[in-house]
Enzyme design. Structure first.
Site, PDB file in Angstrom:
ATOM      1  N   GLU A   1       0.815  -1.219   0.000  1.00  0.00           N
ATOM      2  CA  GLU A   1       0.000   0.000   0.000  1.00  0.00           C
ATOM      3  C   GLU A   1       0.845   1.264   0.000  1.00  0.00           C
ATOM      4  O   GLU A   1       0.506   2.249  -0.679  1.00  0.00           O
ATOM      5  CB  GLU A   1      -0.955  -0.022   1.193  1.00  0.00           C
ATOM      6  CG  GLU A   1      -2.081  -1.025   1.088  1.00  0.00           C
ATOM      7  CD  GLU A   1      -1.688  -2.465   1.404  1.00  0.00           C
ATOM      8  OE1 GLU A   1      -2.504  -3.381   1.174  1.00  0.00           O
ATOM      9  OE2 GLU A   1      -0.546  -2.675   1.888  1.00  0.00           O
TER      10      GLU A   1
ATOM     11  N   HIS B   1     -12.061  -6.328   7.260  1.00  0.00           N
ATOM     12  CA  HIS B   1     -12.755  -6.047   6.003  1.00  0.00           C
ATOM     13  C   HIS B   1     -14.012  -5.206   6.201  1.00  0.00           C
ATOM     14  O   HIS B   1     -14.753  -5.001   5.238  1.00  0.00           O
ATOM     15  CB  HIS B   1     -13.139  -7.348   5.278  1.00  0.00           C
ATOM     16  CG  HIS B   1     -11.974  -8.132   4.782  1.00  0.00           C
ATOM     17  ND1 HIS B   1     -11.268  -8.987   5.583  1.00  0.00           N
ATOM     18  CD2 HIS B   1     -11.368  -8.165   3.575  1.00  0.00           C
ATOM     19  CE1 HIS B   1     -10.280  -9.534   4.888  1.00  0.00           C
ATOM     20  NE2 HIS B   1     -10.317  -9.058   3.661  1.00  0.00           N
TER      21      HIS B   1
END
Length: 696
Positions: A425, A495
């Site tokens: 990321e 999530h």
């Protein structure tokens, strides 16, 4: 393991006398500026000092090899001699030291030694160590889009300590994967503040550690030897210019001064170690070599010394009278001065056509339209491409993102403009910054909000600060798309989280969170066409909901940032909300109004969280005299706390009840659906708080 090239002083010296003299001038000026700043700091006339002493030779050599205003440079705080060799002046450096308003690097906003010059292609640097590597990788990739025939290279430098940062390894991987024209200059002075290299780097030699990277040329050199350094850097630059791949030069230098004036090297360096370093001091060795080679005599050397000392003295006299940054300028250049995404220019009426689309389809369609409109747009991230192995597209459908938001983009626009990145990321955001600094428009994806944290340094310390810290010399209008939120069952901690308040707290970053397909289209288009970095939050639960579908509003439809939508009018209570809670609040409102037929509730969908629409909130609260703020993020220290505090501070006289708040429990989202439902705000929670306020 392959052995890196080790460069010694060549017998045949290709440098002219003029180049050698220019190199010495830069080296001597760098050392004397260090000394002058140390004196000024001790006199309390500047506020910070960090030196580049001992690094001057390899830096001056780099200044002879690389081309200012053609190549690109990501320097670090010890690169004083290199910055001078590229064209930064002594006066500019001293202006930075006093924090003057006319400081060209940052306008007095950054500490000194953050060398920056847009005309010379010296990118703005932050104080974070190692973050520049990824941005340099993005910069080095930009030539493919801007001028494929260019022989430009990007030089990124640091000390050996910064190679311990993950960004170094992500950048090294990206450079080798993409065969980027990127030269890493590692100036190894043996210490990261007080930590010696053998405690910092396994084996004490980073060049050995990176031996496995393909196409990487590795060179080791005595960085106190200007001639050997020039040859090493010339080889590295030529390798990158010929597009053979990246190169790494490990230059062994010294650090005769302490790390900074807040450090005392005698506390951890022995006398013998310091004496050995002094014998390698390039400011003692190089002038003697110039005399022995007949480049200069002692009188000529003394002339240079006198000229440099006089230049520094005259510059010092001027900068000590320089004005500070003007009062009232603190917020200037926090955002773009060229494009205002909150303006009426972005208030475009929809031109509806064709069938209705879900939010995910509208995002995909908008990306297609904007990529067709603007060739500067590049899209990348994890799994965003249809298929990295293009040949397989003859047999497979293609992925196009885990939620299909980018489906078909690679097929339509090619693998140069739409590609998969490594699962890293920080690497996604860092490379996007470098590309954006060059004028491209990266629209990148972080696959799940829950995994955005490795990119936090790049987002907060780099992306959001760039325009402000460079005093508008550089900007990076990156759009970062992120899937966020719960209510899907089974997502759990990694999530289904929200946490948008952490990003609305970052100055310089726009934060957007649409609740329906129409808004997703208009706000995404505004984000792409704006000139600021934007965090575009896409709620996963809303991607394919039927209730929030919309006909396509046309290829020019935009919505201004900072303009909320009153999704339901009312007279008795104002509810401020956004994201997935908008629909839940509308359901709760229906229940409450059925039980209280004399009451009506007004529901405001903020749409953008930073900036937010205070005027719409104010007008509604002044009308209803009651208000609650509802969001999916945790209640304590949540986004609603700031809204509630401002309402209490500015609209207290209009309130007939306390400001209500509804948010998630102060914990993580659980895996079991019943547990998730208990944690996240539900219709019944919203209805209960609304009725409490109405009955107060």
């Amino acid at each position: 393991m392959a052995t890196p090239t080790r460069v010694q002083t060549p017998a045949d010296i290709s440098l002219s006398h003029e180049q050698l003299i220019r190199a010495y001038r830069a080296m001597y000026m760098a050392r004397r500026l260090d000394d002058r700043e140390i004196l000024l700091k001790r006199q309390n006339r500047i506020y910070f000092q960090i030196s580049g002493a001992g690094h001057e030779a390899v830096q001056a050599a780099a200044g002879l090899v690389f081309r200012p205003a053609h190549d690109w440079f990501y320097l670090y705080y010890r690169d004083r001699a290199l910055a001078l060799a590229l064209g930064v002046t002594a006066e500019q450096m001293l202006l930075a030291a006093v924090g003057a308003g006319q400081d060209r690097a940052s306008g007095g906003r950054q500490m000194p030694s953050h060398w920056t010059d847009a005309e010379l292609h010296i990118a703005s640097r932050s104080s974070a160590t190692g973050t520049q590597y990824l941005q340099a990788a993005g910069c080095a990739q930009a030539f493919r889009y801007l001028d494929p025939d260019s022989d430009e290279v990007t030089l990124v430098s640091s000390g050996e300590g910064a190679t311990s940062e993950g960004e170094f390894w992500e950048a090294m991987n990206a450079a080798s994967l993409e065969n980027l024209p990127l030269v890493f200059l590692i100036e190894d002075n043996g210490y990261a503040i007080s930590v010696p290299v053998e405690k910092q780097t396994a084996g004490g030699n980073v060049s050995q550690l990176v031996a496995g990277f393909p196409n990487l040329k590795r060179i080791e050199v005595d960085g106190t030897d200007l001639i050997a350094s020039h040859q090493a850097l010339s080889e590295a630059a030529a390798y990158a210019r010929e597009r053979q791949g990246p190169a790494l030069v490990l230059a062994k230098v010294t650090r005769p001064y302490s790390h900074s004036l807040s450090d005392v090297e005698r506390d951890y360096k022995t006398k013998a170690e310091r004496e050995a370093e002094e014998l390698r001091d390039p400011l003692l060795r190089f002038p003697e070599w110039l005399i022995s080679e007949g480049v200069l005599d002692r009188q000529g050397l003394q002339v240079i010394v006198h000229e440099v000392d006089q230049e520094i003295q005259e510059a010092t006299d001027r900068v000590l009278h320089a004005d500070p940054p003007p009062k009232g300028s603190a917020l200037q250049y926090l955002y773009s001065d060229k494009i205002d995404p909150t303006s009426a220019e972005f208030e475009v009426e929809p031109q509806f056509s064709a069938e209705s689309h879900t939010m995910v389809d509208e995002i995909n369609l908008t990306l297609h339209e904007e990529m067709r409109r603007d060739s500067r747009i590049v899209v990348f991230g994890e799994d965003v491409a249809d298929c990295s192995r293009e040949a397989n597209l003859a047999e497979v459908k293609g992925k196009g993102g885990v939620f299909k938001t980018t489906a078909g983009l690679q097929i339509k626009f090619g693998s140069e403009r739409v590609f998969n990145s490594p699962l890293a990321e920080a690497g996604i955001i860092g490379r996007a910054i470098g590309l954006a600094e060059r004028g491209l428009k990266p629209v990148v994806e972080i696959q799940f909000f829950d995994y955005i944290w490795p990119a936090m340094m790049q987002l907060r310390a780099e992306l959001a600060t760039l325009r402000w810290r460079s005093n508008n010399a550089f900007s990076a209008p990156v759009v970062v798309r992120v899937a966020i939120g719960g209510y899907l069952s089974g997502g759990a901690i990694y999530h289904s989280q929200c946490g948008e308040v952490i990003f609305t707290h970052i100055p310089g970053l726009r934060v957007v969170m649409p609740s329906n397909a129409l808004d997703a289209c208009g706000l995404l288009r505004t984000a792409i066409r704006s000139d600021d970095p934007v965090l575009f939050l896409e709620h996963k639960k809303l991607y394919r909901e039927l209730y929030n579908r919309s006909q396509h509003p046309g290829a020019e439809f935009t919505i201004p940032f900072g303009k909320a939508s009153v999704v339901k009018a009312g007279q008795s209570l104002t509810v401020v909300t956004y994201g997935a809670v908008v629909q839940k609040m509308l359901q709760a409102t229906l229940q409450v109004e059925q039980r209280n037929p004399d009451k009506t509730i007004e529901v405001i969908d903020l749409r953008t969280l930073s900036p937010y629409d205070w005027e719409t909130i104010r007008a509604s609260v002044e009308k209803t005299n009651r208000v609650m703020v509802a969001h999916e993020d945790c209640l304590s220290w949540g986004y609603g706390a700031e809204i509630a505090a401002r309402i209490a501070n500015e609209l207290f006289d209009h309130l007939d009840a306390p400001v209500g708040r509804v948010g998630a429990l102060d914990t993580w989202v659980g895996y079991n659906p019943q547990l998730e439902n208990e944690i996240l705000p539900q219709v019944e929670n919203l209805a209960a708080e609304a009725e409490r306020l109405l009955q107060y």
